[in-house]
Write a protein that holds these residues in place. Structure first.
Motif, PDB file in Angstrom:
ATOM      1  N   VAL A 211      -9.252   1.264   5.450  1.00  0.00           N
ATOM      2  CA  VAL A 211     -10.192   0.861   4.407  1.00  0.00           C
ATOM      3  C   VAL A 211      -9.441   0.303   3.213  1.00  0.00           C
ATOM      4  O   VAL A 211      -9.824  -0.734   2.643  1.00  0.00           O
ATOM      5  CB  VAL A 211     -11.074   2.058   3.984  1.00  0.00           C
ATOM      6  CG1 VAL A 211     -12.009   1.659   2.848  1.00  0.00           C
ATOM      7  CG2 VAL A 211     -11.876   2.573   5.178  1.00  0.00           C
ATOM      8  N   ARG A 212      -8.350   0.981   2.821  1.00  0.00           N
ATOM      9  CA  ARG A 212      -7.565   0.499   1.674  1.00  0.00           C
ATOM     10  C   ARG A 212      -6.888  -0.829   1.994  1.00  0.00           C
ATOM     11  O   ARG A 212      -6.806  -1.710   1.142  1.00  0.00           O
ATOM     12  CB  ARG A 212      -6.546   1.568   1.271  1.00  0.00           C
ATOM     13  CG  ARG A 212      -7.164   2.717   0.484  1.00  0.00           C
ATOM     14  CD  ARG A 212      -6.135   3.737   0.068  1.00  0.00           C
ATOM     15  NE  ARG A 212      -5.784   4.635   1.164  1.00  0.00           N
ATOM     16  CZ  ARG A 212      -6.519   5.701   1.493  1.00  0.00           C
ATOM     17  NH1 ARG A 212      -7.622   5.977   0.846  1.00  0.00           N
ATOM     18  NH2 ARG A 212      -6.146   6.481   2.489  1.00  0.00           N
TER      19      ARG A 212
ATOM     20  N   THR B 268       0.848  -1.188   0.000  1.00  0.00           N
ATOM     21  CA  THR B 268       0.000   0.000   0.000  1.00  0.00           C
ATOM     22  C   THR B 268       0.884   1.239   0.000  1.00  0.00           C
ATOM     23  O   THR B 268       1.881   1.301   0.713  1.00  0.00           O
ATOM     24  CB  THR B 268      -0.909   0.019   1.251  1.00  0.00           C
ATOM     25  OG1 THR B 268      -1.630  -1.212   1.304  1.00  0.00           O
ATOM     26  CG2 THR B 268      -1.889   1.180   1.181  1.00  0.00           C
TER      27      THR B 268
ATOM     28  N   ALA C 238      -8.048  -3.022   4.012  1.00  0.00           N
ATOM     29  CA  ALA C 238      -9.110  -4.029   4.083  1.00  0.00           C
ATOM     30  C   ALA C 238      -9.491  -4.573   2.712  1.00  0.00           C
ATOM     31  O   ALA C 238     -10.140  -5.613   2.607  1.00  0.00           O
ATOM     32  CB  ALA C 238     -10.341  -3.452   4.775  1.00  0.00           C
ATOM     33  N   GLY C 239      -9.070  -3.865   1.660  1.00  0.00           N
ATOM     34  CA  GLY C 239      -9.328  -4.349   0.311  1.00  0.00           C
ATOM     35  C   GLY C 239      -8.375  -5.449  -0.124  1.00  0.00           C
ATOM     36  O   GLY C 239      -8.514  -6.003  -1.224  1.00  0.00           O
ATOM     37  N   GLN C 240      -7.397  -5.779   0.716  1.00  0.00           N
ATOM     38  CA  GLN C 240      -6.422  -6.822   0.392  1.00  0.00           C
ATOM     39  C   GLN C 240      -6.734  -8.091   1.190  1.00  0.00           C
ATOM     40  O   GLN C 240      -6.933  -8.042   2.402  1.00  0.00           O
ATOM     41  CB  GLN C 240      -5.003  -6.360   0.725  1.00  0.00           C
ATOM     42  CG  GLN C 240      -4.546  -5.137  -0.049  1.00  0.00           C
ATOM     43  CD  GLN C 240      -3.096  -4.822   0.236  1.00  0.00           C
ATOM     44  OE1 GLN C 240      -2.254  -5.707   0.315  1.00  0.00           O
ATOM     45  NE2 GLN C 240      -2.794  -3.546   0.404  1.00  0.00           N
ATOM     46  N   ARG C 241      -6.764  -9.209   0.502  1.00  0.00           N
ATOM     47  CA  ARG C 241      -7.063 -10.483   1.153  1.00  0.00           C
ATOM     48  C   ARG C 241      -6.025 -10.809   2.225  1.00  0.00           C
ATOM     49  O   ARG C 241      -6.354 -11.334   3.294  1.00  0.00           O
ATOM     50  CB  ARG C 241      -7.113 -11.603   0.111  1.00  0.00           C
ATOM     51  CG  ARG C 241      -7.507 -12.950   0.687  1.00  0.00           C
ATOM     52  CD  ARG C 241      -7.563 -14.011  -0.389  1.00  0.00           C
ATOM     53  NE  ARG C 241      -8.510 -13.656  -1.431  1.00  0.00           N
ATOM     54  CZ  ARG C 241      -8.686 -14.373  -2.539  1.00  0.00           C
ATOM     55  NH1 ARG C 241      -7.964 -15.466  -2.741  1.00  0.00           N
ATOM     56  NH2 ARG C 241      -9.575 -13.995  -3.438  1.00  0.00           N
TER      57      ARG C 241
ATOM     58  N   LEU D 215      -6.814  -8.929   5.379  1.00  0.00           N
ATOM     59  CA  LEU D 215      -7.995  -9.465   6.042  1.00  0.00           C
ATOM     60  C   LEU D 215      -7.677 -10.769   6.768  1.00  0.00           C
ATOM     61  O   LEU D 215      -8.181 -11.021   7.870  1.00  0.00           O
ATOM     62  CB  LEU D 215      -9.115  -9.679   5.024  1.00  0.00           C
ATOM     63  CG  LEU D 215      -9.736  -8.405   4.448  1.00  0.00           C
ATOM     64  CD1 LEU D 215     -10.784  -8.753   3.400  1.00  0.00           C
ATOM     65  CD2 LEU D 215     -10.345  -7.544   5.550  1.00  0.00           C
TER      66      LEU D 215
END
Length: 288
Positions: free
Chosen positions: A31-32, A19, A34-37, A40
């Motif tokens: 939030v950004r 990132t 959280a867009g990555q597996r 998470l």
């Protein structure tokens, strides 16, 4: 708990490296991420570690639980070497061994006991500390390299320490109504979220080991002091010297790791760049 936190550190570090580096105290980073597996999965491991730590705090003193969280750094380093081919200097290997010895001493010294309740003044101070830490983080994001990792990691540790202080008496609530109406629950959540943001910013500066070690070092001391003075944490009779030695050794090890930690990630200045896993995970000595 130690295993879960160790895996979480590794996965979240890998996600933070992909990132674009943030130089503002922007909650949008979460939030950004959280867009990555990968992030998470790491967050899932951290939540598991958090739950296990919460349950442990029902009976175990904070000086043991918080110091044990630091042992997750050893799991992170071991997995980094085996999976991501990190290169650990000899000094770092020695410090990780010292860390294990310190945790072992604390386990032998700790005496299980339920927590006392926190007074209103302490609860108010916990609430006020959220604003103080967030304000410090607003300025700390301007720091770069190793210094940025250590300062932001330390602030994250203080936040997680405050969350741990709130969790110890909260874990001894006997009813659902008492649990969900207790202000400590919401302080626990807020401190954890701010700490998570600060840790993500710290890891972006390049050294997972430095960020996590600084977090562990800064988080262990306040929780240990408050636990012993206000929460009724206990040490087995005649083992006070062992608890003191174990805590000092553990703290010295994690502080030492902030000095010897090598950068494990190279960050891109544009979103399209990614670390090359085939290259050595080292950087120039100008920063982590």
């Amino acid at each position: 708990m130690i295993l879960a936190y160790g895996v979480a550190n590794l996965l979240q570090s890998a996600a933070a490296a992909k990132t674009t580096v943030h130089h503002t105290f922007d909650p949008g980073l979460l939030v950004r991420l959280a867009g990555q597996r990968t992030y998470l999965l790491g967050l899932g491991c951290q939540v598991l570690g958090f739950i296990l730590a919460f349950l442990a705090r029902r009976d175990l003193p904070l000086f043991l639980v918080q110091a044990s969280v630091a042992a997750g750094l050893g799991v992170t380093a071991l997995l980094g070497v085996l999976v991501l081919k990190w290169s650990l200097p000899t000094a770092e290997i020695f410090l990780l061994t010292l860390l294990l010895a310190g945790i072992t001493a604390l386990v032998m010294a700790a005496e299980p006991a339920h927590s006392r309740r926190l007074g209103t003044v302490v609860v108010v101070l916990l609430a006020a500390s959220v604003l103080v830490i967030a304000a410090a983080g607003f300025f700390a994001v301007r720091l770069h390299g190793a210094l940025g990792s250590v300062v932001l990691g330390s602030l994250a540790g203080i936040d997680f320490s405050a969350a741990a202080i709130a969790a110890r008496p909260l874990a001894n609530e006997h009813s659902a109504a008492g649990f969900f109406t207790n202000p400590l629950l919401y302080l626990l959540v807020i401190h954890s979220l701010v700490g998570q943001l600060l840790l993500g910013l710290a890891m972006q500066r390049g050294s997972t080991t430095a960020a996590v070690a600084a977090m562990d070092a800064a988080g262990a001391v306040p929780a240990a002091i408050v636990g012993l003075l206000l929460l009724g944490d206990r040490i087995h009779e005649g083992r006070g010297w062992l608890a003191a030695l174990g805590f000092v050794v553990t703290l010295a090890a994690v502080i030492g790791l902030t000095r010897y930690a090598e950068p494990q990630h190279h960050h891109a200045t544009a979103p399209t760049r990614r670390p090359d896993p085939s290259t050595p995970l080292r950087a120039a000595p100008t920063g982590h």
